[in-house]
Design an enzyme around this catalytic site. Structure first.
Site, PDB file in Angstrom:
ATOM      1  N   ARG A 111     139.554 -42.994 -62.843  1.00 20.71           N
ATOM      2  CA  ARG A 111     140.830 -43.528 -63.525  1.00 20.71           C
ATOM      3  C   ARG A 111     140.727 -42.624 -64.744  1.00 20.71           C
ATOM      4  NH1 ARG A 111     140.635 -49.999 -64.917  1.00 20.71           N
ATOM      5  NH2 ARG A 111     141.810 -49.130 -66.526  1.00 20.71           N
ATOM      6  N   ARG A 163     148.509 -62.919 -76.700  1.00 20.63           N
ATOM      7  CA  ARG A 163     147.858 -61.507 -76.996  1.00 20.63           C
ATOM      8  C   ARG A 163     148.181 -61.382 -78.638  1.00 20.63           C
ATOM      9  NH1 ARG A 163     146.646 -57.297 -73.748  1.00 20.63           N
ATOM     10  NH2 ARG A 163     148.022 -58.416 -72.012  1.00 20.63           N
ATOM     11  N   ARG A 174     132.023 -46.287 -66.002  1.00 22.12           N
ATOM     12  CA  ARG A 174     133.136 -46.631 -64.801  1.00 22.12           C
ATOM     13  C   ARG A 174     134.042 -45.429 -64.497  1.00 22.12           C
ATOM     14  NH1 ARG A 174     137.637 -51.195 -66.149  1.00 22.12           N
ATOM     15  NH2 ARG A 174     138.575 -49.505 -67.117  1.00 22.12           N
ATOM     16  N   ARG A 205     142.241 -47.804 -76.846  1.00 21.02           N
ATOM     17  CA  ARG A 205     142.590 -49.043 -76.431  1.00 21.02           C
ATOM     18  C   ARG A 205     141.876 -50.122 -77.071  1.00 21.02           C
ATOM     19  NH1 ARG A 205     140.737 -48.513 -70.480  1.00 21.02           N
ATOM     20  NH2 ARG A 205     141.176 -50.384 -70.390  1.00 21.02           N
ATOM     21  N   LYS A 257     135.461 -59.308 -68.470  1.00 20.55           N
ATOM     22  CA  LYS A 257     136.064 -60.499 -68.234  1.00 20.55           C
ATOM     23  C   LYS A 257     136.319 -60.831 -66.894  1.00 20.55           C
ATOM     24  CE  LYS A 257     139.687 -59.410 -70.593  1.00 20.55           C
ATOM     25  NZ  LYS A 257     141.066 -59.804 -70.945  1.00 20.55           N
TER      26      LYS A 257
END
Length: 389
Positions: free
Chosen positions: A134, A89, A128, A145, A14
């Protein structure tokens, strides 16, 4: 105005596509997280309310979020449109956004969903994580998620799928291919858009001459309620007979009659590039009527232009016109001219003020010669054309 919501699970890309949309279509980016943090940092009234809730361990309510979104939209009147990321959302927020768009006399044109299978998302995010460091880029957290995204997002996607403005994009393709498909979908929406202009100005400001010239130059349909009423009378139609009777009795033509004429004009011109309205709306009630008519035809007001001419100059022009064969009924005496100008101030100025709350009203100096004023108005209109490109 072009309004888009961009959806996609974590890892869908996105961010890359948001950058493209913002640059290509001159959109203002609205991330609920970003604008909330801005309110908190600036310690605005809404920010302080949110800060109190967060300090207590609560979630910021939809009521506060929608007020911040509305404030953001109103504070950016020059934007060609808005790109929503992270809102709506939930399906409740979808209804909230619909209501907000109606209040602001616009709509969400398109919801783009970049669709990526779960395993592809997991693979991308784990990759990633190898470089980002992260802590949340691990298999368990990622799948949680994705599960949360699916549970909350599906009702929202179904909401817009039923409305017919949902577009799914295969996010597994190469980035350039995804961008191309998004661009095609957005361009189709842009092509549907008309350029609808309301031209305001006091009697004697030159609205009629300018309106016709603008319509001819830009291939727009000129909508003058006065002209349409006179045409009905001259043709001797049933509506014309009703109008003539009211004129003869010194009565105002009802909104019901005017609505019929505007509706008919728009239906007869369904392939028009847009419309320019002169002499309508004159009152606050009529402004709501026009909004309703345009919404029915899946259109909105794109540009509002107010011709600004000093009162003494208006009186001089109208007095001069009273001595010609172009004399209007309200030109025949100074008292009538003054009354007409007072009516404009009392009834139409509040309409312009209303529009200023939700539109960037372009005030154009209408005192100079026709060519100069036409040039200024053309510049304003062409900026709107560029915004729709």
């Amino acid at each position: 105005m072009l309004n888009i919501a961009l959806f996609g699970p974590p890892g869908a890309g996105k961010g890359t596509q948001s950058e493209f949309l913002i640059k290509k279509y001159n959109l203002f980016y609205i991330s609920t997280g970003d604008i909330l943090r801005k309110e908190l940092a600036e310690e605005t009234k809404l920010g302080l309310e949110a800060k109190t809730i967060i300090a207590r361990g609560g979630l910021v309510s939809d009521e506060i979020i929608v007020q911040i979104i509305e404030k953001t939209i109103k504070n950016n009147p020059d934007a060609n449109g808005f790109l929503f990321d992270g809102f709506p959302r939930t399906f409740v927020q979808a209804y909230i956004l619909e209501g907000l768009m109606i209040k602001l006399n616009t709509k969400l044109d398109l919801l783009i969903s970049i669709e990526v299978p779960e395993e592809e998302s997991v693979k991308r995010l784990l990759l990633r994580g190898e470089t980002s460091g992260r802590l949340d880029d691990n298999d368990e957290v990622i799948r949680n998620r994705l599960r949360e995204y699916d549970e909350k997002t599906k009702p929202v996607l179904d909401f817009y799928r039923e409305k017919g403005n949902y577009k799914a994009i295969d996010g597994v393709q190469e980035i350039k291919k995804v961008t191309t498909e998004i661009s095609i979908a957005v361009n189709k929406e842009v092509e549907k858009k008309q350029l609808n202009i309301v031209l305001f100005g006091s009697p004697g400001s030159g609205r009629g001459s300018l309106g016709r010239a603008i319509a001819e130059k830009y291939n727009l349909e000129f909508v003058s309620t006065g002209d349409m009423l006179d045409e009905e009378i001259s043709k001797g139609t049933e509506l014309g007979k009703q109008v003539k009777e009211k004129y003869d009795n010194g009565q105002l033509v009802s909104d019901e009659i005017v609505i019929q004429l505007i509706e008919r004009k728009m239906k007869q011109s369904n392939n028009a590039k847009g419309f320019i309205f002169k002499g309508y709306p004159r009152t606050l009630v009529q402004s709501y009527i026009l909004d309703g008519i345009l919404m029915k035809h899946d259109a909105i007001i794109n540009k509002i232009i107010e011709l600004d001419v000093e009162t003494l100059e208006l009186v001089r022009r109208l007095d001069n016109r009273s001595k010609t064969d172009q004399c209007m009924p309200y030109d025949s005496s100074t008292a009538k001219i003054v009354q007409r100008l007072e009516d404009h101030t009392n009834k139409t100025i509040p309409v312009i003020e209303k529009y200023k709350e939700i539109h960037d009203v372009a005030v154009v100096n209408g005192t100079d010669c026709f060519e100069d004023v036409m040039g200024r108005v053309s510049a304003e209109i062409e900026s709107s054309f560029r915004a729709l490109d």
